[in-house]
Motif scaffolding. Structure first.
Motif, PDB file in Angstrom:
ATOM      1  N   ASP A  57       1.125  -0.827   0.091  1.00 11.53           N
ATOM      2  CA  ASP A  57       0.014   0.354   0.240  1.00 11.53           C
ATOM      3  C   ASP A  57       0.973   0.698   0.268  1.00 11.53           C
ATOM      4  O   ASP A  57       1.954   1.326   0.277  1.00 11.53           O
ATOM      5  CB  ASP A  57      -1.055  -0.553   1.230  1.00 11.53           C
ATOM      6  N   SER A  58       0.571   2.811   0.502  1.00 17.08           N
ATOM      7  CA  SER A  58       0.745   3.645   0.020  1.00 17.08           C
ATOM      8  C   SER A  58       1.904   3.869   1.025  1.00 17.08           C
ATOM      9  O   SER A  58       2.923   4.927   0.766  1.00 17.08           O
ATOM     10  CB  SER A  58       0.408   4.534  -0.234  1.00 17.08           C
ATOM     11  N   GLU A  59       1.420   3.077   2.489  1.00 14.41           N
ATOM     12  CA  GLU A  59       2.367   2.866   3.591  1.00 14.41           C
ATOM     13  C   GLU A  59       3.122   2.267   3.638  1.00 14.41           C
ATOM     14  O   GLU A  59       4.320   1.998   4.490  1.00 14.41           O
ATOM     15  CB  GLU A  59       1.585   3.839   4.628  1.00 14.41           C
ATOM     16  N   GLY A  60       3.903   1.401   2.234  1.00 18.50           N
ATOM     17  CA  GLY A  60       4.872   0.779   2.575  1.00 18.50           C
ATOM     18  C   GLY A  60       4.058  -0.573   2.939  1.00 18.50           C
ATOM     19  O   GLY A  60       5.399  -1.347   3.566  1.00 18.50           O
ATOM     20  N   VAL A  61       3.073  -0.976   4.064  1.00 24.56           N
ATOM     21  CA  VAL A  61       2.809  -2.310   4.269  1.00 24.56           C
ATOM     22  C   VAL A  61       2.409  -3.460   2.992  1.00 24.56           C
ATOM     23  O   VAL A  61       1.665  -3.362   2.502  1.00 24.56           O
ATOM     24  CB  VAL A  61       1.365  -2.329   5.468  1.00 24.56           C
ATOM     25  N   LYS A  62       2.966  -4.634   3.856  1.00 24.30           N
ATOM     26  CA  LYS A  62       2.641  -5.494   2.514  1.00 24.30           C
ATOM     27  C   LYS A  62       1.270  -6.038   3.267  1.00 24.30           C
ATOM     28  O   LYS A  62       1.807  -6.639   3.959  1.00 24.30           O
ATOM     29  CB  LYS A  62       4.285  -5.966   2.471  1.00 24.30           C
ATOM     30  N   ARG A  63       1.055  -6.882   2.220  1.00 24.91           N
ATOM     31  CA  ARG A  63       0.249  -8.216   2.815  1.00 24.91           C
ATOM     32  C   ARG A  63       0.109  -9.052   1.134  1.00 24.91           C
ATOM     33  O   ARG A  63       0.288  -8.942   0.147  1.00 24.91           O
ATOM     34  CB  ARG A  63      -1.805  -7.810   1.986  1.00 24.91           C
ATOM     35  N   TYR A  64       0.584 -10.696   1.390  1.00 20.07           N
ATOM     36  CA  TYR A  64       0.390 -11.073   1.167  1.00 20.07           C
ATOM     37  C   TYR A  64      -0.732 -12.363   0.776  1.00 20.07           C
ATOM     38  O   TYR A  64      -1.291 -12.661   2.094  1.00 20.07           O
ATOM     39  CB  TYR A  64       1.874 -12.320   1.926  1.00 20.07           C
ATOM     40  N   SER A  65      -0.477 -12.578  -0.132  1.00 20.29           N
ATOM     41  CA  SER A  65      -2.250 -13.661  -0.642  1.00 20.29           C
ATOM     42  C   SER A  65      -2.145 -14.288  -1.666  1.00 20.29           C
ATOM     43  O   SER A  65      -0.297 -14.799  -2.595  1.00 20.29           O
ATOM     44  CB  SER A  65      -3.321 -12.837  -1.725  1.00 20.29           C
ATOM     45  N   LYS A  66      -2.566 -16.158  -1.528  1.00 21.33           N
ATOM     46  CA  LYS A  66      -2.135 -17.484  -2.845  1.00 21.33           C
ATOM     47  C   LYS A  66      -2.858 -17.290  -4.036  1.00 21.33           C
ATOM     48  O   LYS A  66      -5.011 -16.630  -2.933  1.00 21.33           O
ATOM     49  CB  LYS A  66      -2.800 -18.587  -1.915  1.00 21.33           C
ATOM     50  N   ILE A  67      -2.674 -17.290  -4.694  1.00 20.04           N
ATOM     51  CA  ILE A  67      -3.357 -17.198  -5.898  1.00 20.04           C
ATOM     52  C   ILE A  67      -3.745 -18.811  -6.225  1.00 20.04           C
ATOM     53  O   ILE A  67      -2.670 -19.467  -6.470  1.00 20.04           O
ATOM     54  CB  ILE A  67      -3.383 -16.287  -7.649  1.00 20.04           C
ATOM     55  N   LYS A  68      -5.566 -19.352  -5.969  1.00 18.19           N
ATOM     56  CA  LYS A  68      -5.966 -20.193  -7.690  1.00 18.19           C
ATOM     57  C   LYS A  68      -6.482 -19.559  -8.241  1.00 18.19           C
ATOM     58  O   LYS A  68      -7.842 -19.023  -8.563  1.00 18.19           O
ATOM     59  CB  LYS A  68      -6.370 -20.473  -6.330  1.00 18.19           C
ATOM     60  N   TRP A  69      -6.470 -20.170  -9.435  1.00 13.33           N
ATOM     61  CA  TRP A  69      -6.336 -19.813 -10.967  1.00 13.33           C
ATOM     62  C   TRP A  69      -7.581 -20.483 -11.009  1.00 13.33           C
ATOM     63  O   TRP A  69      -7.284 -22.254 -11.360  1.00 13.33           O
ATOM     64  CB  TRP A  69      -5.243 -20.012 -12.280  1.00 13.33           C
ATOM     65  N   LEU A  70      -8.784 -20.068 -11.541  1.00 10.23           N
ATOM     66  CA  LEU A  70      -9.840 -20.751 -11.514  1.00 10.23           C
ATOM     67  C   LEU A  70      -9.977 -20.937 -13.359  1.00 10.23           C
ATOM     68  O   LEU A  70     -10.669 -22.186 -13.917  1.00 10.23           O
ATOM     69  CB  LEU A  70     -11.448 -20.498 -11.157  1.00 10.23           C
ATOM     70  N   SER A  71      -9.940 -20.000 -13.848  1.00 10.35           N
ATOM     71  CA  SER A  71      -9.877 -19.733 -15.362  1.00 10.35           C
ATOM     72  C   SER A  71      -8.776 -19.236 -16.125  1.00 10.35           C
ATOM     73  O   SER A  71      -8.853 -18.536 -15.257  1.00 10.35           O
ATOM     74  CB  SER A  71     -11.636 -19.823 -16.160  1.00 10.35           C
ATOM     75  N   ASP A  72      -8.531 -18.953 -16.921  1.00 10.01           N
ATOM     76  CA  ASP A  72      -7.446 -18.101 -17.190  1.00 10.01           C
ATOM     77  C   ASP A  72      -7.481 -16.612 -16.698  1.00 10.01           C
ATOM     78  O   ASP A  72      -7.279 -15.436 -16.680  1.00 10.01           O
ATOM     79  CB  ASP A  72      -7.454 -17.718 -18.647  1.00 10.01           C
ATOM     80  N   CYS A  73      -9.623 -16.044 -16.355  1.00  8.12           N
ATOM     81  CA  CYS A  73      -9.584 -14.839 -16.612  1.00  8.12           C
ATOM     82  C   CYS A  73     -10.750 -15.071 -15.083  1.00  8.12           C
ATOM     83  O   CYS A  73     -10.986 -13.657 -14.094  1.00  8.12           O
ATOM     84  CB  CYS A  73     -10.886 -14.324 -17.406  1.00  8.12           C
ATOM     85  N   ARG A  74      -9.864 -15.523 -14.211  1.00  8.80           N
ATOM     86  CA  ARG A  74     -10.940 -15.694 -12.831  1.00  8.80           C
ATOM     87  C   ARG A  74     -10.493 -16.414 -11.495  1.00  8.80           C
ATOM     88  O   ARG A  74      -9.637 -17.584 -12.543  1.00  8.80           O
ATOM     89  CB  ARG A  74     -12.415 -16.717 -13.059  1.00  8.80           C
ATOM     90  N   TYR A  75     -10.117 -16.018 -10.824  1.00  7.41           N
ATOM     91  CA  TYR A  75      -9.225 -16.650  -9.779  1.00  7.41           C
ATOM     92  C   TYR A  75      -9.983 -16.366  -8.485  1.00  7.41           C
ATOM     93  O   TYR A  75     -10.547 -15.674  -7.916  1.00  7.41           O
ATOM     94  CB  TYR A  75      -8.097 -16.731 -10.049  1.00  7.41           C
TER      95      TYR A  75
END
Length: 140
Positions: A57-75
């Motif tokens: 974010d703009s204050e430099g705070v990091k958030r981490y996520s895992k991505i699971k792709w359901l299709s090329d355009c949906r996750y």
């Protein structure tokens, strides 16, 4: 009979004008989500590889996520509890299965998306734009 023909031409016209989305270019790289006061979001950067995402974010705070792709355009995004301490909201999001994000339109190096938190009832949809930057860093 005329109504049937009009309906067929209308449907054919709508499908021929719809955008055929190719989202493969948005699975990796550096991105920015610009500030959107109408949706209540602030600008932040994203670094993504195929299955991991870091938001800064703009204050430099990091958030981490895992991505699971359901299709090329949906996750689905799930907050990564192995990389950060989750707050109550993030725990709730993970407990109901994450945030579903769907690309709805692509313009140049940006895509428009809609997202909502899974669950019953589902949360209000949030619309936004994510643009690919020149930076091609990958999450570690």
């Amino acid at each position: 009979m005329n109504k049937v023909l009009v309906l067929i031409f209308l449907l054919a016209g709508l499908t021929s004008c719809s955008q055929n989305l190719d989202c493969t270019g948005f699975k990796q790289g550096g991105f920015i989500i610009p500030n959107d006061t109408t949706e209540g979001t602030t600008s932040y950067r994203i670094i993504r590889n195929d299955t991991l995402q870091t938001e800064i974010d703009s204050e430099g705070v990091k958030r981490y996520s895992k991505i699971k792709w359901l299709s090329d355009c949906r996750y689905i995004l799930l907050y990564d509890e192995d990389k950060m301490l989750l707050n109550d909201f993030q725990k709730k999001v993970n407990s109901v299965g994450g945030v579903i994000v769907e690309v709805i339109k692509i313009e140049d190096n940006c895509y428009h998306y809609t997202s909502n938190i899974k669950g019953d009832p589902p949360s209000e949809r949030i619309n936004g734009v994510m643009c690919k930057t020149l930076s091609q860093k990958v999450c570690k």
